[in-house]
Write a protein that holds these residues in place. Structure first.
Motif, PDB file in Angstrom:
ATOM      1  N   VAL A  48       0.809  -1.090  -0.003  1.00 24.73           N
ATOM      2  CA  VAL A  48       0.076   0.020  -0.074  1.00 24.73           C
ATOM      3  C   VAL A  48       0.828   1.155   0.193  1.00 24.73           C
ATOM      4  CG1 VAL A  48      -1.680   1.329   1.282  1.00 24.73           C
ATOM      5  CG2 VAL A  48      -1.769  -1.310   1.034  1.00 24.73           C
ATOM      6  N   CYS A  49       0.612   1.987  -0.893  1.00 21.20           N
ATOM      7  CA  CYS A  49       1.318   3.477  -1.059  1.00 21.20           C
ATOM      8  C   CYS A  49       0.651   4.559  -1.596  1.00 21.20           C
ATOM      9  CB  CYS A  49       2.756   3.107  -1.864  1.00 21.20           C
ATOM     10  SG  CYS A  49       3.562   4.414  -1.925  1.00 21.20           S
ATOM     11  N   ARG A  50       0.333   5.552  -0.680  1.00 18.55           N
ATOM     12  CA  ARG A  50      -0.529   6.733  -1.352  1.00 18.55           C
ATOM     13  C   ARG A  50       0.288   7.679  -2.249  1.00 18.55           C
ATOM     14  NH1 ARG A  50      -2.606   9.200   4.318  1.00 18.55           N
ATOM     15  NH2 ARG A  50      -0.376   8.285   4.730  1.00 18.55           N
ATOM     16  N   ARG A  51       1.769   7.530  -2.297  1.00 14.23           N
ATOM     17  CA  ARG A  51       2.629   8.408  -2.946  1.00 14.23           C
ATOM     18  C   ARG A  51       2.577   8.035  -4.566  1.00 14.23           C
ATOM     19  NH1 ARG A  51       7.770   8.914   1.053  1.00 14.23           N
ATOM     20  NH2 ARG A  51       7.015   6.901   1.303  1.00 14.23           N
ATOM     21  N   VAL A  52       2.101   6.928  -4.863  1.00 13.85           N
ATOM     22  CA  VAL A  52       2.115   6.538  -6.225  1.00 13.85           C
ATOM     23  C   VAL A  52       0.878   6.952  -6.883  1.00 13.85           C
ATOM     24  CG1 VAL A  52       4.042   4.822  -6.027  1.00 13.85           C
ATOM     25  CG2 VAL A  52       1.539   4.311  -6.019  1.00 13.85           C
ATOM     26  N   PRO A  53       0.940   7.401  -8.186  1.00 10.60           N
ATOM     27  CA  PRO A  53      -0.448   7.801  -8.802  1.00 10.60           C
ATOM     28  C   PRO A  53      -1.286   6.650  -9.126  1.00 10.60           C
ATOM     29  CG  PRO A  53       1.490   8.121 -10.283  1.00 10.60           C
ATOM     30  CD  PRO A  53       2.092   7.987  -8.756  1.00 10.60           C
ATOM     31  N   THR A  54      -0.653   5.573  -9.457  1.00  5.60           N
ATOM     32  CA  THR A  54      -1.573   4.350  -9.921  1.00  5.60           C
ATOM     33  C   THR A  54      -0.737   3.150  -9.350  1.00  5.60           C
ATOM     34  OG1 THR A  54      -0.037   4.185 -11.860  1.00  5.60           O
ATOM     35  CG2 THR A  54      -2.144   5.372 -11.981  1.00  5.60           C
ATOM     36  N   MET A  55       0.127   2.530  -9.990  1.00  4.59           N
ATOM     37  CA  MET A  55       0.780   1.170  -9.508  1.00  4.59           C
ATOM     38  C   MET A  55       2.458   1.214 -10.018  1.00  4.59           C
ATOM     39  SD  MET A  55      -2.001  -1.779 -10.300  1.00  4.59           S
ATOM     40  CE  MET A  55      -1.143  -2.967  -9.660  1.00  4.59           C
ATOM     41  N   ALA A  56       3.254   1.087  -9.168  1.00  5.61           N
ATOM     42  CA  ALA A  56       4.569   0.996  -9.522  1.00  5.61           C
ATOM     43  C   ALA A  56       5.331  -0.157  -8.869  1.00  5.61           C
ATOM     44  CB  ALA A  56       5.305   2.422  -9.108  1.00  5.61           C
ATOM     45  N   VAL A  57       6.564  -0.656  -9.339  1.00  6.23           N
ATOM     46  CA  VAL A  57       7.215  -1.808  -8.773  1.00  6.23           C
ATOM     47  C   VAL A  57       8.531  -1.295  -8.713  1.00  6.23           C
ATOM     48  CG1 VAL A  57       5.983  -3.418 -10.212  1.00  6.23           C
ATOM     49  CG2 VAL A  57       7.872  -2.275 -11.502  1.00  6.23           C
ATOM     50  N   ASP A  58       9.242  -2.120  -7.767  1.00  9.35           N
ATOM     51  CA  ASP A  58      10.650  -1.967  -7.799  1.00  9.35           C
ATOM     52  C   ASP A  58      11.552  -3.060  -8.158  1.00  9.35           C
ATOM     53  OD1 ASP A  58      10.621  -4.006  -5.712  1.00  9.35           O
ATOM     54  OD2 ASP A  58      10.792  -2.640  -3.965  1.00  9.35           O
ATOM     55  N   ALA A  59      12.834  -3.304  -8.072  1.00 10.81           N
ATOM     56  CA  ALA A  59      13.638  -4.148  -8.905  1.00 10.81           C
ATOM     57  C   ALA A  59      13.429  -5.587  -7.937  1.00 10.81           C
ATOM     58  CB  ALA A  59      15.026  -3.795  -8.831  1.00 10.81           C
ATOM     59  N   TYR A  60      12.763  -5.395  -6.750  1.00  7.65           N
ATOM     60  CA  TYR A  60      12.694  -6.737  -5.819  1.00  7.65           C
ATOM     61  C   TYR A  60      11.246  -7.306  -5.962  1.00  7.65           C
ATOM     62  CZ  TYR A  60      17.099  -4.613  -4.334  1.00  7.65           C
ATOM     63  OH  TYR A  60      18.445  -4.218  -4.369  1.00  7.65           O
ATOM     64  N   TRP A  61      10.460  -6.836  -7.072  1.00  4.96           N
ATOM     65  CA  TRP A  61       9.161  -7.460  -7.091  1.00  4.96           C
ATOM     66  C   TRP A  61       8.140  -7.249  -6.387  1.00  4.96           C
ATOM     67  CZ3 TRP A  61       7.892 -10.929 -11.426  1.00  4.96           C
ATOM     68  CH2 TRP A  61       9.032 -11.214 -12.522  1.00  4.96           C
ATOM     69  N   ARG A  62       8.434  -5.921  -5.636  1.00  2.78           N
ATOM     70  CA  ARG A  62       7.088  -5.388  -4.982  1.00  2.78           C
ATOM     71  C   ARG A  62       6.249  -4.543  -5.859  1.00  2.78           C
ATOM     72  NH1 ARG A  62      11.709  -4.239  -1.853  1.00  2.78           N
ATOM     73  NH2 ARG A  62      12.149  -5.557  -0.123  1.00  2.78           N
ATOM     74  N   CYS A  63       5.089  -4.516  -5.542  1.00  2.26           N
ATOM     75  CA  CYS A  63       4.188  -3.629  -6.333  1.00  2.26           C
ATOM     76  C   CYS A  63       3.431  -2.654  -5.540  1.00  2.26           C
ATOM     77  CB  CYS A  63       3.345  -4.540  -7.306  1.00  2.26           C
ATOM     78  SG  CYS A  63       2.001  -3.622  -8.207  1.00  2.26           S
ATOM     79  N   TYR A  64       3.705  -1.342  -5.568  1.00  2.00           N
ATOM     80  CA  TYR A  64       3.497  -0.542  -4.673  1.00  2.00           C
ATOM     81  C   TYR A  64       1.961   0.249  -5.475  1.00  2.00           C
ATOM     82  CZ  TYR A  64       7.971  -0.589  -2.863  1.00  2.00           C
ATOM     83  OH  TYR A  64       9.210  -0.929  -2.319  1.00  2.00           O
ATOM     84  N   VAL A  65       0.919   0.159  -4.515  1.00  2.00           N
ATOM     85  CA  VAL A  65      -0.489   0.398  -5.025  1.00  2.00           C
ATOM     86  C   VAL A  65      -1.033   1.312  -4.490  1.00  2.00           C
ATOM     87  CG1 VAL A  65      -2.709  -0.744  -5.380  1.00  2.00           C
ATOM     88  CG2 VAL A  65      -0.401  -1.952  -5.464  1.00  2.00           C
ATOM     89  N   SER A  66      -1.860   2.334  -5.138  1.00  2.00           N
ATOM     90  CA  SER A  66      -2.454   3.406  -4.571  1.00  2.00           C
ATOM     91  C   SER A  66      -3.870   3.041  -4.413  1.00  2.00           C
ATOM     92  CB  SER A  66      -2.535   4.458  -5.689  1.00  2.00           C
ATOM     93  OG  SER A  66      -3.647   5.602  -5.230  1.00  2.00           O
ATOM     94  N   PRO A  67      -4.397   3.041  -3.160  1.00  4.55           N
ATOM     95  CA  PRO A  67      -5.643   2.812  -2.797  1.00  4.55           C
ATOM     96  C   PRO A  67      -6.758   3.676  -3.444  1.00  4.55           C
ATOM     97  CG  PRO A  67      -4.433   3.002  -0.952  1.00  4.55           C
ATOM     98  CD  PRO A  67      -3.749   3.528  -1.798  1.00  4.55           C
ATOM     99  N   ALA A  68      -6.480   4.836  -3.733  1.00  5.30           N
ATOM    100  CA  ALA A  68      -7.476   5.795  -4.627  1.00  5.30           C
ATOM    101  C   ALA A  68      -7.604   5.220  -5.894  1.00  5.30           C
ATOM    102  CB  ALA A  68      -6.904   7.099  -4.500  1.00  5.30           C
ATOM    103  N   TYR A  69      -6.479   4.780  -6.607  1.00  6.08           N
ATOM    104  CA  TYR A  69      -6.372   4.365  -8.063  1.00  6.08           C
ATOM    105  C   TYR A  69      -7.288   3.193  -7.990  1.00  6.08           C
ATOM    106  CZ  TYR A  69      -4.675   2.039 -12.183  1.00  6.08           C
ATOM    107  OH  TYR A  69      -4.621   1.610 -13.506  1.00  6.08           O
ATOM    108  N   VAL A  70      -7.200   2.045  -7.255  1.00  2.56           N
ATOM    109  CA  VAL A  70      -7.948   0.843  -7.139  1.00  2.56           C
ATOM    110  C   VAL A  70      -9.313   1.253  -7.000  1.00  2.56           C
ATOM    111  CG1 VAL A  70      -8.261  -1.342  -5.858  1.00  2.56           C
ATOM    112  CG2 VAL A  70      -6.004  -0.572  -6.168  1.00  2.56           C
ATOM    113  N   ASP A  71      -9.856   2.056  -6.156  1.00  2.00           N
ATOM    114  CA  ASP A  71     -11.297   2.320  -6.154  1.00  2.00           C
ATOM    115  C   ASP A  71     -11.707   2.942  -7.134  1.00  2.00           C
ATOM    116  OD1 ASP A  71     -11.093   1.716  -3.340  1.00  2.00           O
ATOM    117  OD2 ASP A  71     -10.763   3.796  -2.564  1.00  2.00           O
ATOM    118  N   ARG A  72     -11.057   3.703  -8.179  1.00  2.59           N
ATOM    119  CA  ARG A  72     -11.737   4.581  -9.144  1.00  2.59           C
ATOM    120  C   ARG A  72     -11.664   3.763 -10.491  1.00  2.59           C
ATOM    121  NH1 ARG A  72      -6.849   7.964  -8.324  1.00  2.59           N
ATOM    122  NH2 ARG A  72      -5.332   7.427 -10.097  1.00  2.59           N
ATOM    123  N   THR A  73     -10.771   2.595 -10.414  1.00  2.97           N
ATOM    124  CA  THR A  73     -10.383   1.876 -11.921  1.00  2.97           C
ATOM    125  C   THR A  73     -11.177   0.578 -11.824  1.00  2.97           C
ATOM    126  OG1 THR A  73      -8.233   2.901 -11.666  1.00  2.97           O
ATOM    127  CG2 THR A  73      -8.523   0.973 -13.224  1.00  2.97           C
TER     128      THR A  73
END
Length: 423
Positions: A48-73
Motif C-alpha cells: 500500500v502506497c499513497r505516494r504513487v499515482p497508480t501502480m509502480a514496481v521496484d527491482a525486488y518485485w514489490r508492487c506499490y499500489v495507490s488505494p485511490a487508484y484501485v477504488d476508481r479503476t
C-alpha cells in the motif's frame, strides 16, 4: 512462488483501506487472459502506497499500489495494469535503463522519465486486446509518432521530451521501470522482496511457458523468451574492446571534414583547413551458412546479430550482414532488423571469401564478426581490422580439412582473432 493472497499487506504508513478483493480479482483476471505470465503475476508482492499515482514496481518485485487508484479503476483496467507493471520487471527495464545511462552519459529526472516512456512503448504496443483492457493513459508508440515492435533502446533514439510529451509528466512506474530508487522503496532488505535467484527463476518459468506454447504470446514476448533461454554473448564488452583497439590505430575511424574548420586554420590566413572527426564504428557480421551449420545454430546467429546491433547503439545502418558458405553474397545493412535477413547457402565452407567480401564493402568495416561452426580454412594473414569469431558450441581441433571425412576435426581460429563460444 506466489505473492500474498490474504492477510495484512506491508504498509509504508497508515493509509486509506485498500480494496484487496478488487485488486486480487484483477490479478486473477490478468492470469486467466495471459496464462504465460501467471508465475510472474503471483510473484509480485503488493504494498500500500499513497505516494504513487497508480501502480509502480521496484527491482525486488514489490508492487506499490495507490488505494485511490484501485477504488476508481475498473477490474478490467486493473488487470491491464498488473500485466504492464510485471512486464517492466520481466524485461529488466531497470537494469537496461542503468546501462543506457552509463553508456550515453545521460541521467537525471528528465532522462529517466524518457526511459520510462520508452519502456512503456516497448510493452504497450502489443500488450492489450484479446481479453485484456488497456489502462487509461497508457502510452503507445503511435501517440508519439513511433512504430510498433521496437525495443526501449530503439525508442530512446527516436524522441525527446517536449510539448508533445508534457501530458506524460505524471508517469510513474517506479524504480523497477527506470532504475532510480524512490523514497518509498523498501529496498533489498525490506519485507517480501525476491532474491536474485528467485527473480531469475520467475523469468525462466515464464519463458518456459511462452516457448512451450508457441502462438499464444505476441511476437515481443516470444522474442524475449528466446533470448531468456539463449542469452546473447556479451558482444558489448567484446566489441567494446575490439573497437577501442581499432580506434587507437592511426587513422582508424577518422576522416577529415570541412563541416567544422580545424583550430589551426587561424595560422593559415585565407585557407580553411578541415578538422579530423571520428566517425561511427561500422561492423560487418559474416554468418556461416554452409551445410554443416544447423537451423538451430543459424537461429542463434540471428540472436547474436540483434545483440551486436544493440551493442553499437541500435543503429542498423552501422551493421552489415553477409551470408557465406563457399561463396559470399553481398553485405546488406541491418536497417530492417533481423526479420529481413536471408541466410542463403547450404554448400561447402570457405569463409575466406567472406572476409574478402566484407573488407571490400564500402564504407570499410572497423570490426568483422564471424559466426561459424569453425569448419573452414582461415585467412593466412591478419585482416586489416579487428576480428571477433563466435564459434557454435562444438569441440574443435586437428589440422586436416575434409568435410566429407567423418573423423574430420577443423583447426581452431587463428591467434589474431578474439574468440567466444556461442551456446
Amino acid at each position: 512462488m506466489n505473492g500474498p493472497a490474504a492477510g495484512p499487506l506491508p504498509r509504508e504508513a497508515p493509509a486509506n483501506a485498500l480494496d484487496t478483493g478488487k485488486l486480487f480479482a484483477a490479478r486473477l483476471q490478468a492470469a486467466r487472459v495471459r496464462p504465460y505470465l501467471a508465475t510472474a503475476l503471483f510473484a509480485l508482492s503488493p504494498v500500500v502506497c499513497r505516494r504513487v499515482p497508480t501502480m509502480a514496481v521496484d527491482a525486488y518485485w514489490r508492487c506499490y499500489v495507490s488505494p485511490a487508484y484501485v477504488d476508481r479503476t475498473r477490474v478490467e483496467e486493473l488487470a491491464g495494469a498488473w500485466v504492464h507493471e510485471v512486464s517492466h520487471l520481466l524485461r529488466d527495464h531497470h537494469g537496461r535503463s542503468d546501462r543506457y545511462a552509463r553508456r550515453h552519459g545521460r541521467d537525471g529526472p528528465a532522462e529517466r522519465l524518457r526511459m520510462n516512456i520508452a519502456a512503456d512503448c516497448e510493452i504497450n504496443d502489443d500488450a492489450y486486446g484479446d481479453g485484456l483492457a488497456r489502462p487509461g493513459g497508457a502510452v503507445v508508440p503511435g501517440a508519439l509518432g513511433l512504430e510498433d515492435g521496437e525495443l526501449m533502446e530503439d525508442y530512446l533514439r527516436q524522441f525527446r521530451l517536449g510539448p508533445h510529451t508534457a501530458h506524460l509528466a505524471w508517469l510513474e512506474c517506479g524504480s523497477g521501470a527506470d532504475g532510480v530508487t524512490r523514497a518509498w522503496d523498501l529496498g533489498p532488505d525490506g519485507a517480501h522482496g525476491l532474491s536474485a535467484q528467485e527473480r531469475d527463476a520467475v523469468r525462466f518459468r515464464v519463458a518456459q511457458r511462452i516457448t512451450g506454447r508457441p502462438g499464444n504470446a505476441p511476437s515481443g514476448w516470444r522474442r524475449w523468451a528466446e533470448e531468456a533461454f539463449h542469452p546473447p554473448q556479451p558482444w558489448r564488452q567484446l566489441l567494446g574492446a575490439a573497437v577501442r583497439a581499432a580506434a587507437s590505430a592511426p587513422g582508424a575511424g577518422e576522416d577529415y571534414v570541412h563541416g567544422r574548420p580545424a583550430r589551426r586554420s587561424a595560422a593559415v590566413p585565407g585557407a580553411v583547413l578541415p578538422s579530423l572527426r571520428r566517425r561511427p564504428t561500422r561492423v560487418v557480421v559474416v554468418i556461416d551458412t554452409s551445410g554443416s551449420v544447423s537451423d538451430t545454430e543459424l537461429g542463434s546467429a540471428l540472436l547474436e546479430v540483434a545483440a551486436i546491433s544493440r551493442a553499437v547503439g541500435g543503429r542498423g545502418d552501422l551493421v552489415g550482414v553477409l551470408p557465406c558458405d563457399a561463396a559470399a553474397g553481398r553485405v546488406r545493412p541491418l536497417c530492417g532488423g533481423t526479420e529481413g535477413v536471408e541466410l542463403l547457402g547450404g554448400g561447402g565452407t570457405d569463409l575466406r571469401t567472406g572476409f574478402t567480401r566484407a573488407l571490400e564493402s564500402r564504407p570499410r568495416p572497423d570490426v568483422v564478426v564471424m559466426l561459424t561452426d569453425g569448419q573452414t580454412p582461415w585467412p593466412s594473414r591478419r585482416p586489416p581490422c579487428r576480428t571477433v569469431v563466435g564459434l557454435f558450441g562444438r569441440q574443435h581441433g586437428g589440422s586436416s580439412y575434409d568435410e566429407s571425412d567423418p573423423e574430420y576435426r577443423p583447426g581452431g581460429p587463428p591467434a589474431w582473432a578474439r574468440v567466444v563460444t556461442i551456446g
